[in-house]
Design a protein around this motif. Sequence first.
Motif, short mmCIF file in Angstrom:
data_model
loop_
_atom_site.label_atom_id
_atom_site.label_comp_id
_atom_site.label_asym_id
_atom_site.label_seq_id
_atom_site.Cartn_x
_atom_site.Cartn_y
_atom_site.Cartn_z
N LEU A 1 42.12 40.22 30.12
CA LEU A 1 41.41 39.51 31.17
C LEU A 1 41.77 40.09 32.54
O LEU A 1 42.95 40.33 32.81
CB LEU A 1 41.78 38.03 31.14
CG LEU A 1 41.59 37.31 29.81
CD1 LEU A 1 42.18 35.91 29.87
CD2 LEU A 1 40.12 37.24 29.45
N VAL A 2 40.75 40.25 33.39
CA VAL A 2 40.97 40.74 34.75
C VAL A 2 40.18 39.85 35.71
O VAL A 2 38.95 39.76 35.61
CB VAL A 2 40.52 42.20 34.91
CG1 VAL A 2 40.71 42.65 36.36
CG2 VAL A 2 41.30 43.10 33.95
N SER B 1 35.71 35.60 39.45
CA SER B 1 35.16 36.20 38.24
C SER B 1 36.30 36.65 37.34
O SER B 1 37.37 37.04 37.81
CB SER B 1 34.28 37.41 38.57
OG SER B 1 33.20 37.04 39.39
N CYS B 2 36.05 36.60 36.05
CA CYS B 2 37.03 37.05 35.07
C CYS B 2 36.30 37.89 34.03
O CYS B 2 35.39 37.39 33.36
CB CYS B 2 37.72 35.87 34.42
SG CYS B 2 38.88 36.31 33.10
N ALA B 3 36.69 39.15 33.94
CA ALA B 3 36.09 40.05 32.97
C ALA B 3 36.98 40.12 31.74
O ALA B 3 38.19 40.38 31.85
CB ALA B 3 35.92 41.44 33.58
N ALA B 4 36.39 39.89 30.60
CA ALA B 4 37.14 39.90 29.34
C ALA B 4 36.75 41.12 28.52
O ALA B 4 35.58 41.46 28.41
CB ALA B 4 36.87 38.64 28.55
N GLY C 1 39.18 29.38 30.36
CA GLY C 1 39.60 28.42 31.37
C GLY C 1 40.14 29.07 32.62
O GLY C 1 40.47 30.26 32.63
N TRP C 2 40.21 28.28 33.67
CA TRP C 2 40.85 28.67 34.92
C TRP C 2 41.99 27.69 35.20
O TRP C 2 41.80 26.48 35.14
CB TRP C 2 39.86 28.63 36.08
CG TRP C 2 38.85 29.72 36.07
CD1 TRP C 2 37.58 29.66 35.57
CD2 TRP C 2 39.01 31.04 36.58
NE1 TRP C 2 36.95 30.87 35.73
CE2 TRP C 2 37.80 31.74 36.36
CE3 TRP C 2 40.05 31.72 37.22
CZ2 TRP C 2 37.60 33.06 36.74
CZ3 TRP C 2 39.87 33.04 37.60
CH2 TRP C 2 38.66 33.69 37.36
N TYR C 3 43.14 28.26 35.47
CA TYR C 3 44.31 27.49 35.88
C TYR C 3 44.67 27.90 37.31
O TYR C 3 44.22 28.94 37.80
CB TYR C 3 45.50 27.79 34.98
CG TYR C 3 45.39 27.30 33.56
CD1 TYR C 3 44.56 27.93 32.64
CD2 TYR C 3 46.14 26.21 33.13
CE1 TYR C 3 44.48 27.49 31.33
CE2 TYR C 3 46.07 25.76 31.82
CZ TYR C 3 45.24 26.41 30.92
OH TYR C 3 45.17 25.96 29.62
N ARG C 4 45.51 27.11 37.94
CA ARG C 4 46.04 27.51 39.24
C ARG C 4 47.49 27.06 39.37
O ARG C 4 47.91 26.10 38.74
CB ARG C 4 45.20 26.94 40.38
CG ARG C 4 45.24 25.43 40.49
CD ARG C 4 44.25 24.97 41.57
NE ARG C 4 44.23 23.51 41.69
CZ ARG C 4 43.35 22.85 42.45
NH1 ARG C 4 42.45 23.53 43.16
NH2 ARG C 4 43.40 21.54 42.51
N GLN C 5 48.20 27.81 40.20
CA GLN C 5 49.59 27.47 40.46
C GLN C 5 49.88 27.67 41.94
O GLN C 5 49.78 28.78 42.46
CB GLN C 5 50.54 28.32 39.62
CG GLN C 5 51.99 27.89 39.72
CD GLN C 5 52.86 28.51 38.65
OE1 GLN C 5 52.52 29.52 38.04
NE2 GLN C 5 54.00 27.90 38.40
N TYR D 1 33.19 32.58 35.17
CA TYR D 1 33.17 32.43 36.62
C TYR D 1 33.69 31.04 37.02
O TYR D 1 33.61 30.09 36.25
CB TYR D 1 31.75 32.59 37.15
CG TYR D 1 31.06 33.86 36.70
CD1 TYR D 1 30.19 33.84 35.62
CD2 TYR D 1 31.28 35.06 37.37
CE1 TYR D 1 29.56 35.00 35.20
CE2 TYR D 1 30.65 36.22 36.96
CZ TYR D 1 29.78 36.19 35.88
OH TYR D 1 29.16 37.35 35.46
N LEU D 2 34.17 30.98 38.25
CA LEU D 2 34.53 29.70 38.85
C LEU D 2 33.95 29.68 40.26
O LEU D 2 34.45 30.38 41.14
CB LEU D 2 36.04 29.48 38.88
CG LEU D 2 36.47 28.09 39.35
CD1 LEU D 2 36.06 27.03 38.32
CD2 LEU D 2 37.98 28.03 39.59
#
Length: 118
Positions: free
Chosen positions: A4-5, A21-24, A35-39, A79-80
Amino acid sequence: QVQLVESGGGLVQAGGSLRLSCAASGRAFTIYVMGWYRQAPGKQRELVASITSGGNTNYVDSVKGRFTISRDNAKNMVYLQMNSLKPEDTAVYYCAVGSNWPRPSDRWGQGTQVTVSS
């Protein structure tokens, strides 16, 4: 294995928008939950949103009505869309994939920084 990038992070003023965006890459993308997480600094990683291969979605209460998760299985992308951003949305955002619903966690991206200024 899936790799994932993420991309699309940056600095935005409160009330603004960003699209992550996340390219798999890898096999069998369509069978996974994404999913999207955050920290945020000093805080635990939290799930922001997740989506099944069929398009069912899940959101943390704090982003409902402001964020939208989507995926394009043909392009192996997730996408988010983040609207009405608030300073408390500031965090490193991570893309994740897995078999668990609604908390995928088998593979992770490297993260992208989102900073919302007041």
